[in-house]
Write an enzyme that holds these catalytic residues in place. Sequence first.
Site: not given
Ligand code: M6R
Length: 583
Positions: A2, A29, A72, A98-99, A463, A467, A470, A486, A578
């Site tokens: 948010c 956000r 959000w 927000n919260g 990682e 991605k 995501e 395993h 984000k």
């Molecule tokens: O702002 P931050 O680095 O603390 O965010 C952590 C995760 O939410 C962030 O890295 C998320 O996994 C990304 N969207 C990945 O691309």
Amino acid sequence: MCGITAKISIEEHGVRRDLLRSLKRLEYRGYDSVGFATNNGVFSKSTSPMSEFISEVDEDVKSFVSISHTRWATHGGVTHVNAHPHFDSTKTVFVVHNGIIENYDEIREELERKGYDFVTETDSEVIPFFFYDEMIKNKKSFGEAAKEFIKRARGTFAIILTIKNDDKLYALKRDSPLALGILDDGFMLASDIFAFSDETNKAIFFEDDTYAEIKKNAYSFYDSNGDVQSTEITVFDWGVEEEDVQDYPHFMIKEIHEQPKTSKRLINSLETEQKKELSKIKDLIGEAKRVVFVASGTSYHASLIGVHLLNRRGVESHAVIASEFESFYLVDDKTLIIAVSQSGETMDVVTVIKKAKEEGAKIVSVVNVPYSTIQRHSDVSLEIRAGQEVCVASTKTFTNQLITLFFIAKLFSYKEDLSLIPDKIKKTLEDNEDKVKVYAKKLYKKKDVFVLGKGATYPIAREIALKLKEIPYVHAEGMMAGELKHGTIALVEKDTPIICLIPKNNPSMLSSAKEVEARGAEVIVISNDKSNKEVDFLVPESDDAQFSIYSTMIGHLLSYYIGVLRGVSIDKPRNLAKSVTVH
Ligand code: M6R
């Protein structure tokens, strides 16, 4: 999660031109719904995409006081009625929040007993009714109502209120971020400084459990007892990147291509202006018994590389996912926490560092967004200087997190040359991007992908898999190659794509690749070893740690181009935001 913005100005401002333009800058956000309200009773909200919504707002909608929200969803589905602003039944008090108000059901029941009719499924709706009851019905001041709310509400909140025909903005905050931007023609309230960083470099950051009243030409802040709080204006430096998408189709690919420049900028700053911070970190690590990295998502993957680098140099280190910290880790005054976070606002990380401070631990942070909550709670903070990252997926910020961790490792005898990184990043892109497009065509219909790494490349396997999930929504699993046998190897069938991260001199990874190939897998090799004849993507020579940057870039590009072929929303993937500012 948010984003909220609000403006109060000496002259009437345009809602579309001024308020919503700044809201658009906070779209990353959350993008489930959008809305605004003014103090002259105009309001609108929608679940349409933000750009569409903004384009439909009449240029003539003007006001002295206005508030807006991009959502959000947490409590209540993505519907028109659940979109903010929320308001009381007489449409007098309008609120953006927000919260999460954790005890909203208890406050709601109480208000319902007083005869108020709720219409949404949200926790936030208790706020306008609460303030209506206190301020309008019971004629209390905002200060009295705010003190009562801070006392009654459990949970997190950055709240902005506008009241019909009242010429002030009202705000209160606990745990969720909120800043007041000081403009030439008035003030702006927002979840983060990027909302107004194109207009001013002066801001005041709200403390927890405080509230403020903002007039057109003055502001007053108060603590939870109602005592006036002294405030400090911070002059910030932010917003160094070109802010629009320019000639690129998406922010993600623009941000991937910015890396030669952003990595160079970071290296320069760590060698000069941030050098002092690095030496403080050396002292703090020296004094600590152990180092514990705390982070989430991509930042956690960077942290694992930090652990790898420090442990190898005799510094006991661990990395813990922030949301599980409490269950799996103990902190004392001999612990040094290193919080790694792009946004500097991730609530799970914020919670850990606040608790760790209470136990006497020292806090170092590695953040991208300056003046973020995590930076402000740190004893020492390094900035990764990647500039604004608009795409929800972290790309250039991950690279800069790694570079920063290499600099920390350098304090403990990591000897590799870091100055060559920007050129090698450039070369990785030049040599591989076209090839990635070809592989994306081969892979974009696959349902599952596995990514294998070992040592420094294990976090990279995770990682790349993150991605792939995501961005193109491909189910992917990133794992330690050694763990495959395993259990997971049972899933390998003919043509199962398996990306193997094989830096030079890594016989064990070579064997893992052979083992899955023998079972019919389609093995894709990313390597820095020219002599390896089976390489699909060759990246510049480096040690294992720096290989993590170049191999990740291949994974990020692959996720991007598969996403393009799948026709998904690249910069705003479904269900994500984000900045994850709720638990
Ligand atoms: O702002 P931050 O680095 O603390 O965010 C952590 C995760 O939410 C962030 O890295 C998320 O996994 C990304 N969207 C990945 O691309």
